[in-house]
Design an enzyme around this catalytic site. Structure first.
Site, PDB file in Angstrom:
ATOM      1  N   GLU A  66       2.831   0.529   3.329  1.00 11.84           N
ATOM      2  CA  GLU A  66       2.201  -0.314   4.348  1.00 11.84           C
ATOM      3  C   GLU A  66       2.114  -1.716   3.736  1.00 11.84           C
ATOM      4  O   GLU A  66       1.562  -1.882   2.652  1.00 11.84           O
ATOM      5  CB  GLU A  66       0.794   0.257   4.620  1.00 11.84           C
TER       6      GLU A  66
ATOM      7  N   HIS B 243       0.841  -1.205   0.000  1.00 11.35           N
ATOM      8  CA  HIS B 243       0.000   0.000   0.000  1.00 11.35           C
ATOM      9  C   HIS B 243       0.877   1.256   0.000  1.00 11.35           C
ATOM     10  O   HIS B 243       1.388   1.674   1.042  1.00 11.35           O
ATOM     11  CB  HIS B 243      -0.929  -0.048   1.226  1.00 11.35           C
TER      12      HIS B 243
HETATM   13  N1  LIG Z   1      -5.683   7.895  -4.355  1.00  8.45           N
HETATM   14  C1  LIG Z   1      -4.966   7.611  -3.287  1.00  8.45           C
HETATM   15  O1  LIG Z   1      -4.541   8.510  -2.543  1.00  8.45           O
HETATM   16  C2  LIG Z   1      -4.616   6.180  -2.988  1.00  8.45           C
HETATM   17  C3  LIG Z   1      -3.625   5.896  -2.039  1.00  8.45           C
HETATM   18  C4  LIG Z   1      -3.266   4.570  -1.791  1.00  8.45           C
HETATM   19  C5  LIG Z   1      -3.925   3.550  -2.471  1.00  8.45           C
HETATM   20  N2  LIG Z   1      -4.884   3.851  -3.390  1.00  8.45           N
HETATM   21  C6  LIG Z   1      -5.523   2.730  -4.112  1.00  8.45           C
HETATM   22  O2  LIG Z   1      -4.901   2.614  -5.369  1.00  8.45           O
HETATM   23  C7  LIG Z   1      -5.853   2.130  -6.342  1.00  8.45           C
HETATM   24  C8  LIG Z   1      -5.926   3.110  -7.506  1.00  8.45           C
HETATM   25  O3  LIG Z   1      -6.310   4.383  -7.015  1.00  8.45           O
HETATM   26  P1  LIG Z   1      -6.049   5.708  -7.868  1.00  8.45           P
HETATM   27  O4  LIG Z   1      -6.257   6.839  -6.932  1.00  8.45           O
HETATM   28  O5  LIG Z   1      -4.800   5.594  -8.647  1.00  8.45           O
HETATM   29  O6  LIG Z   1      -7.304   5.649  -8.878  1.00  8.45           O
HETATM   30  P2  LIG Z   1      -7.476   6.350 -10.306  1.00  8.45           P
HETATM   31  O7  LIG Z   1      -8.933   6.500 -10.505  1.00  8.45           O
HETATM   32  O8  LIG Z   1      -6.600   7.554 -10.399  1.00  8.45           O
HETATM   33  O9  LIG Z   1      -6.884   5.281 -11.331  1.00  8.45           O
HETATM   34  C9  LIG Z   1      -7.409   3.980 -11.503  1.00  8.45           C
HETATM   35  C10 LIG Z   1      -6.972   3.508 -12.867  1.00  8.45           C
HETATM   36  O10 LIG Z   1      -7.200   2.106 -12.998  1.00  8.45           O
HETATM   37  C11 LIG Z   1      -7.495   1.890 -14.345  1.00  8.45           C
HETATM   38  N3  LIG Z   1      -7.889   0.523 -14.652  1.00  8.45           N
HETATM   39  C12 LIG Z   1      -7.044  -0.395 -15.174  1.00  8.45           C
HETATM   40  N4  LIG Z   1      -7.674  -1.547 -15.382  1.00  8.45           N
HETATM   41  C13 LIG Z   1      -8.951  -1.375 -14.994  1.00  8.45           C
HETATM   42  C14 LIG Z   1     -10.072  -2.225 -14.997  1.00  8.45           C
HETATM   43  N5  LIG Z   1     -10.047  -3.474 -15.397  1.00  8.45           N
HETATM   44  N6  LIG Z   1     -11.222  -1.692 -14.577  1.00  8.45           N
HETATM   45  C15 LIG Z   1     -11.284  -0.413 -14.132  1.00  8.45           C
HETATM   46  N7  LIG Z   1     -10.216   0.424 -14.098  1.00  8.45           N
HETATM   47  C16 LIG Z   1      -9.067  -0.065 -14.544  1.00  8.45           C
HETATM   48  C17 LIG Z   1      -8.474   3.009 -14.666  1.00  8.45           C
HETATM   49  O11 LIG Z   1      -8.636   3.166 -16.069  1.00  8.45           O
HETATM   50  C18 LIG Z   1      -7.738   4.187 -14.013  1.00  8.45           C
HETATM   51  O12 LIG Z   1      -6.816   4.794 -14.904  1.00  8.45           O
HETATM   52  C19 LIG Z   1      -7.153   1.912  -5.575  1.00  8.45           C
HETATM   53  O13 LIG Z   1      -7.228   0.584  -5.128  1.00  8.45           O
HETATM   54  C20 LIG Z   1      -7.002   2.873  -4.397  1.00  8.45           C
HETATM   55  O14 LIG Z   1      -7.788   2.500  -3.300  1.00  8.45           O
HETATM   56  C21 LIG Z   1      -5.233   5.127  -3.670  1.00  8.45           C
END
Ligand SMILES: NC(=O)c1ccc[n+]([C@@H]2O[C@H](COP(=O)([O-])OP(=O)(O)OC[C@H]3O[C@@H](n4cnc5c(N)ncnc54)[C@H](O)[C@@H]3O)[C@@H](O)[C@H]2O)c1
Length: 284
Positions: A152, A140
């Site tokens: 994490e 994480h």
């Molecule tokens: N945003 C944060 O601060 C943060 C921090 C730690 C962890 N996370 C985790 O990281 C992950 C991504 O978050 P993010 O903020 O980068 O999201 P985001 O919306 O910026 O990006 C997600 C991406 O995944 C892509 N993707 C690829 N294959 C996919 C599929 N089969 N179906 C749907 N989407 C698909 C989407 O097109 C999109 O570009 C999540 O699990 C989130 O909980 C986020």
């Protein structure tokens, strides 16, 4: 196992940051998303970050070119066929992650580790969608990935000691500080953080204070570098709602019940910085 090739699934704000740090570590790195436009957007963000480092004298043009040269765009999961480590960073939705893990499990070589950057979903449940639960682990990263030191690390019930050690060492090689915790909804980080952010959204919903005041009170009074409303917009309001729902159902405790205002923002498509509007407006 020596990591030589990494594949990052999802080129959104977390995925492109993870891919940048992986390429900086010296690993060949594939950056995947569902279409080339999204992959290109992710790569453009990496180039922008590296260019900023060059302008500040923190890295050379040659270094930047070498890092960009280690990144390969992809729109097919088949590219996982020769990856040693796959890090998934797609939307925070179990059913969508399940489909991707099932496919990756079928494509990736037998030795490959499947890591997930999920913010809250059970690692044990994600691991159970594969035939290699011993090789599935939570990795994480924090946002923005190139800046934040923490990873994490969360083991599922079946994660092996060897895989844990490889991921701990890989995190250190990436310049991060790994800290483990148990596989509970929201882990340590989001179980604490999202309750605070949700409370700020309840205050906003009740009209206790405008978002600027809530943020200023937490910045000036608690020495937080960023207020909870600005932080919510940085994380993404859709991600926050998903995390709160995972904790609400996971613990069955009403303290995790998402603010109705948060739901409305997500319904409106106001997801934060990534859409140009969230609690605050970023269009200008
Ligand atoms: N945003 C944060 O601060 C943060 C921090 C730690 C962890 N996370 C985790 O990281 C992950 C991504 O978050 P993010 O903020 O980068 O999201 P985001 O919306 O910026 O990006 C997600 C991406 O995944 C892509 N993707 C690829 N294959 C996919 C599929 N089969 N179906 C749907 N989407 C698909 C989407 O097109 C999109 O570009 C999540 O699990 C989130 O909980 C986020």
């Amino acid at each position: 196992m020596e990591i030589k090739k990494v594949m990052v699934i999802g080129a959104g704000q977390m995925g492109n940051g993870i891919a940048q740090v992986s390429a900086q570590t010296g690993w060949d790195t594939v950056l995947y998303d569902i279409n080339m436009e999204l992959v290109d957007k992710g790569l453009a963000n990496i180039a922008k970050n590296l260019q900023r480092d060059v302008s500040k004298g923190k890295r050379t043009e040659e270094d930047m070119a070498a890092i960009m040269g280690r990144l390969k765009p992809s729109t097919t999961l088949d590219d996982a066929a020769d990856a040693d480590l796959i890090i998934e960073a797609i939307v925070e939705n179990f059913d969508i992650k399940k489909k991707v893990f099932e496919q990756l499990d079928a494509i990736a070589p037998a030795h490959a580790i499947l890591a997930t950057n999920t913010s809250s979903l059970p690692i044990t449940q994600i691991a159970a969608t594969t035939k290699r639960p011993a090789q599935v682990i939570g990795m994480h990263f924090m946002n923005p990935v190139p800046v934040m030191k923490l990873v994490e690390i969360i083991r599922g019930l079946a994660t092996s000691d060897e895989v844990y050690q490889i991921i701990e060492e890989a995190s250190i090689k990436m310049g991060k500080v790994p800290v483990w915790c148990k596989d509970v909804p929201g882990f340590v980080s989001n179980r604490v953080l999202q309750v605070m952010i949700n409370e700020a959204l309840w205050e906003l919903y009740e009209g206790v204070a405008p978002a600027e005041n809530i943020d200023n009170i937490m910045k000036l009074g608690m020495n937080h570098p960023m207020g909870p409303c600005a932080l919510a917009d940085l994380i993404g309001l859709d991600t926050i709602l998903s995390i709160l729902n995972v904790m609400y159902t996971g613990y069955g405790d009403p303290k995790y019940r998402p603010s109705p205002l948060l739901k409305q923002y997500v319904q409106a498509g106001w997801l934060g910085r990534k859409t140009g509007k969230g609690i605050f407006d970023y269009s200008k």
